[in-house]
Design a protein around this motif. Structure first.
Motif, mmCIF file in Angstrom:
data_model
loop_
_atom_site.group_PDB
_atom_site.id
_atom_site.type_symbol
_atom_site.label_atom_id
_atom_site.label_comp_id
_atom_site.label_asym_id
_atom_site.label_seq_id
_atom_site.Cartn_x
_atom_site.Cartn_y
_atom_site.Cartn_z
ATOM 1 N N GLY A 128 0.823 -1.200 0.000
ATOM 2 C CA GLY A 128 0.000 0.000 0.000
ATOM 3 C C GLY A 128 0.857 1.249 0.000
ATOM 4 N N ILE A 129 0.197 2.372 -0.217
ATOM 5 C CA ILE A 129 0.859 3.674 -0.266
ATOM 6 C C ILE A 129 0.126 4.613 0.677
ATOM 7 C CG2 ILE A 129 1.431 5.665 -1.730
ATOM 8 C CD1 ILE A 129 1.466 3.566 -4.083
ATOM 9 N N GLY A 130 0.857 5.211 1.593
ATOM 10 C CA GLY A 130 0.299 6.199 2.500
ATOM 11 C C GLY A 130 0.830 7.579 2.134
ATOM 12 N N ILE A 131 -0.050 8.566 2.118
ATOM 13 C CA ILE A 131 0.343 9.914 1.709
ATOM 14 C C ILE A 131 -0.174 10.937 2.713
ATOM 15 C CG2 ILE A 131 0.233 11.669 -0.107
ATOM 16 C CD1 ILE A 131 -0.208 9.430 -2.126
ATOM 17 N N SER A 132 0.719 11.785 3.165
ATOM 18 C CA SER A 132 0.386 12.897 4.047
ATOM 19 C C SER A 132 0.338 14.176 3.224
ATOM 20 C CB SER A 132 1.456 13.013 5.141
ATOM 21 O OG SER A 132 1.363 14.241 5.819
ATOM 22 N N VAL A 133 -0.757 14.930 3.346
ATOM 23 C CA VAL A 133 -0.916 16.149 2.550
ATOM 24 C C VAL A 133 -1.058 17.371 3.458
ATOM 25 C CG1 VAL A 133 -1.921 14.964 0.573
ATOM 26 C CG2 VAL A 133 -3.415 15.858 2.355
ATOM 27 N N PRO A 134 -0.501 18.526 3.052
ATOM 28 C CA PRO A 134 -0.507 19.722 3.901
ATOM 29 C C PRO A 134 -1.779 20.543 3.756
ATOM 30 C CG PRO A 134 0.750 20.159 1.913
ATOM 31 C CD PRO A 134 0.271 18.727 1.814
ATOM 32 N N GLY A 135 -2.873 19.986 4.224
ATOM 33 C CA GLY A 135 -4.150 20.684 4.089
ATOM 34 C C GLY A 135 -5.298 19.754 4.385
ATOM 35 N N ILE A 136 -6.252 19.681 3.457
ATOM 36 C CA ILE A 136 -7.464 18.891 3.656
ATOM 37 C C ILE A 136 -7.546 17.809 2.593
ATOM 38 C CG2 ILE A 136 -9.991 18.951 3.704
ATOM 39 C CD1 ILE A 136 -9.723 21.953 4.425
ATOM 40 N N ILE A 137 -7.836 16.591 3.004
ATOM 41 C CA ILE A 137 -8.174 15.518 2.067
ATOM 42 C C ILE A 137 -9.665 15.253 2.216
ATOM 43 C CG2 ILE A 137 -7.257 13.896 3.782
ATOM 44 C CD1 ILE A 137 -7.656 13.163 0.024
ATOM 45 N N TYR A 138 -10.396 15.444 1.138
ATOM 46 C CA TYR A 138 -11.843 15.229 1.166
ATOM 47 C C TYR A 138 -12.125 13.743 0.957
ATOM 48 C CZ TYR A 138 -12.131 20.299 0.853
ATOM 49 O OH TYR A 138 -11.999 21.647 1.109
ATOM 50 N N SER A 139 -12.627 13.090 2.002
ATOM 51 C CA SER A 139 -12.764 11.637 1.997
ATOM 52 C C SER A 139 -13.750 11.138 0.949
ATOM 53 C CB SER A 139 -13.189 11.146 3.389
ATOM 54 O OG SER A 139 -14.380 11.780 3.814
ATOM 55 N N GLU A 140 -14.722 11.978 0.580
ATOM 56 C CA GLU A 140 -15.743 11.500 -0.346
ATOM 57 C C GLU A 140 -15.223 11.272 -1.762
ATOM 58 O OE1 GLU A 140 -17.574 15.878 -1.553
ATOM 59 O OE2 GLU A 140 -18.700 14.548 -0.198
ATOM 60 N N ASP A 141 -14.176 12.018 -2.183
ATOM 61 C CA ASP A 141 -13.692 11.838 -3.552
ATOM 62 C C ASP A 141 -12.171 11.818 -3.676
ATOM 63 O OD1 ASP A 141 -13.082 14.478 -3.089
ATOM 64 O OD2 ASP A 141 -14.382 15.292 -4.666
ATOM 65 N N GLY A 142 -11.445 11.928 -2.550
ATOM 66 C CA GLY A 142 -9.989 11.855 -2.604
ATOM 67 C C GLY A 142 -9.319 13.087 -3.172
ATOM 68 N N THR A 143 -10.040 14.200 -3.249
ATOM 69 C CA THR A 143 -9.414 15.437 -3.709
ATOM 70 C C THR A 143 -8.773 16.159 -2.525
ATOM 71 O OG1 THR A 143 -11.462 16.716 -3.473
ATOM 72 C CG2 THR A 143 -11.016 15.710 -5.637
ATOM 73 N N VAL A 144 -7.859 17.083 -2.860
ATOM 74 C CA VAL A 144 -7.022 17.716 -1.847
ATOM 75 C C VAL A 144 -7.086 19.225 -1.985
ATOM 76 C CG1 VAL A 144 -4.598 18.083 -1.178
ATOM 77 C CG2 VAL A 144 -5.431 15.775 -1.649
ATOM 78 N N TRP A 145 -7.138 19.883 -0.839
ATOM 79 C CA TRP A 145 -6.915 21.334 -0.775
ATOM 80 C C TRP A 145 -5.635 21.558 0.010
ATOM 81 C CZ3 TRP A 145 -7.019 24.623 3.693
ATOM 82 C CH2 TRP A 145 -6.903 25.986 3.394
ATOM 83 N N ALA A 146 -4.640 22.158 -0.630
ATOM 84 C CA ALA A 146 -3.363 22.438 0.020
ATOM 85 C C ALA A 146 -3.032 23.909 -0.201
ATOM 86 C CB ALA A 146 -2.260 21.543 -0.545
ATOM 87 N N PRO A 147 -3.205 24.756 0.818
ATOM 88 C CA PRO A 147 -3.080 26.199 0.624
ATOM 89 C C PRO A 147 -1.694 26.668 0.213
ATOM 90 C CG PRO A 147 -3.249 25.663 2.963
ATOM 91 C CD PRO A 147 -3.543 24.411 2.211
ATOM 92 N N ASN A 148 -0.658 25.878 0.530
ATOM 93 C CA ASN A 148 0.699 26.294 0.198
ATOM 94 C C ASN A 148 1.190 25.744 -1.138
ATOM 95 O OD1 ASN A 148 1.239 27.854 2.593
ATOM 96 N ND2 ASN A 148 1.294 25.921 3.707
ATOM 97 N N ILE A 149 0.315 25.034 -1.848
ATOM 98 C CA ILE A 149 0.641 24.578 -3.201
ATOM 99 C C ILE A 149 -0.395 25.177 -4.149
ATOM 100 C CG2 ILE A 149 0.989 22.605 -4.736
ATOM 101 C CD1 ILE A 149 1.663 20.918 -2.314
ATOM 102 N N GLU A 150 0.015 26.154 -4.910
ATOM 103 C CA GLU A 150 -0.920 26.848 -5.797
ATOM 104 C C GLU A 150 -1.576 25.861 -6.765
ATOM 105 O OE1 GLU A 150 -0.865 30.430 -9.159
ATOM 106 O OE2 GLU A 150 0.889 30.104 -7.880
ATOM 107 N N GLY A 151 -2.871 25.994 -6.926
ATOM 108 C CA GLY A 151 -3.595 25.127 -7.844
ATOM 109 C C GLY A 151 -4.114 23.848 -7.224
ATOM 110 N N TRP A 152 -3.775 23.610 -5.954
ATOM 111 C CA TRP A 152 -4.302 22.408 -5.302
ATOM 112 C C TRP A 152 -5.553 22.763 -4.505
ATOM 113 C CZ3 TRP A 152 -0.859 17.876 -3.355
ATOM 114 C CH2 TRP A 152 -0.135 17.364 -4.441
#
Length: 335
Positions: A76-100
């Motif tokens: 498996g692959i585990g990923i830590s993201v600097p923001g929010i991971i939306y569990s319903e669709d796996g999309t990410v909001w990361a305020p310090n990465i433009e466009g995410w």
């Protein structure tokens, strides 16, 4: 399959862990037993949007290659993201990465893997940091614990009664927006009041502002290019009693104490763990932060809680992301 045979098969497989930050992406390979190897790091260098996503794939590709070029060896692959991971669709909001903003990270990873047998677990960095501490750090054996990560921003991973908190919109733990000072200022719009003063970026920016305003200043920063000053410099100056650094760090200590006091009064944790890049140089200040918190917090619960530094040596995000995969192995779902 008998349990001991299943363990033998699983123990031969590896877990890939990736910790995405605002400026860099780190990755490593973990055994089922928790041993880490093949640590590697790539810098974003201003990449944003899909280009930042491609860098994640580049790192993932390298780690798969390092693991033996056999994708079937990856459990498996585990990923830590600097923001929010939306569990319903796996999309990410990361305020310090433009466009995410609602960036489709999960689908990007799955398209690259093209293998439905490989579990992909994505969590917020604050939750991953806490999971790392639960697995191999200062939170081992705890059921009620809060990890406060202070780096570029500030976030909290929260476990209550052995359950990780996510909240209705997967935004629980965004403590950088805690309201700790009045009156409200529009300067708090982007990152929140707490983060404005007490994050790594906040500490550096507040010090630079004061240096620019102090025409008669003679101190640690007198011969430095203002634009090159870092948060690390602020702490170095603080420990040398520079007046501007002292003012900025004392403000941060006050707010770290107030914020953690509010958390203690609200949640009654057994431990608060301080980590992130700032706790590094700020680790010596934890007793002062606790002393400040004692003035504000519920008097019984503040005596029940321990204030501790991270026990993961800067690797809490990587360890926590790998731990998510291990938990999926055990329970068949993310915790």
């Amino acid at each position: 399959m008998p349990l001991f045979l299943k363990f033998i098969v699983m123990s031969d497989k590896k877990i890939i862990s990736i910790d995405i930050g605002g400026t860099k992406i780190s990755g490593a390979i973990f055994s089922i037993e928790g041993n880490m190897s093949h640590f590697t790091k790539l810098y974003l260098n201003g990449r944003y949007g899909d280009e930042a996503g491609k860098l994640v794939i580049e790192l993932l590709d390298k780690l798969i290659s390092d693991s033996g070029k056999d994708i079937n060896k990856i459990h498996g692959i585990g990923i830590s993201v600097p923001g929010i991971i939306y569990s319903e669709d796996g999309t990410v909001w990361a305020p310090n990465i433009e466009g995410w903003v609602k960036y489709p990270l999960l689908n990007t990873i799955k398209r690259y893997l093209n293998n439905s047998d490989i579990q992909v677990c994505i969590e917020s960095d604050r939750t991953c940091y806490l999971c790392g501490e639960l697995w191999q750090g200062a939170a081992k054996g705890s059921e009620n614990v809060v990890y406060i990560g202070v780096g570029t921003g500030i976030g909290a991973g929260i476990m209550l009664d052995s359950k990780l908190l996510h909240g209705f919109g997967d935004i629980a733990g965004s403590v950088g927006w805690m309201a700790l000072q009045i009156p409200y200022s529009e300067e708090y719009d982007k990152c929140g009041c707490f983060e404005y003063y007490a994050s790594g970026n906040g500490i550096c920016n507040r010090a630079i502002e004061l240096i620019k305003q102090s025409l008669d200043y003679q101190g640690f920063f007198s011969d430095k290019v203002i634009e090159d000053i870092t948060t690390k410099d602020i702490f170095e100056a603080y420990y040398l009693s520079d007046p501007i650094a002292t003012k900025v760090i004392n403000k941060a200590i006050q707010l770290w104490g107030m914020a953690s006091a509010n958390i203690v009064s609200l949640l009654n944790p057994e431990k608060i763990i301080w980590g992130g890049g700032v706790f590094g140089p700020a680790v010596k200040l934890i007793p002062e932060i606790y002393k400040e918190a004692c003035m504000w917090a519920q008097p019984i619960s503040i005596k029940q809680v321990e204030y501790l530094p991270s026990g993961c040596s800067g690797e809490a995000g990587l360890k926590g992301a790998a731990y998510l995969v291990l938990k999926h192995i055990k329970y068949g779902k993310q915790i």
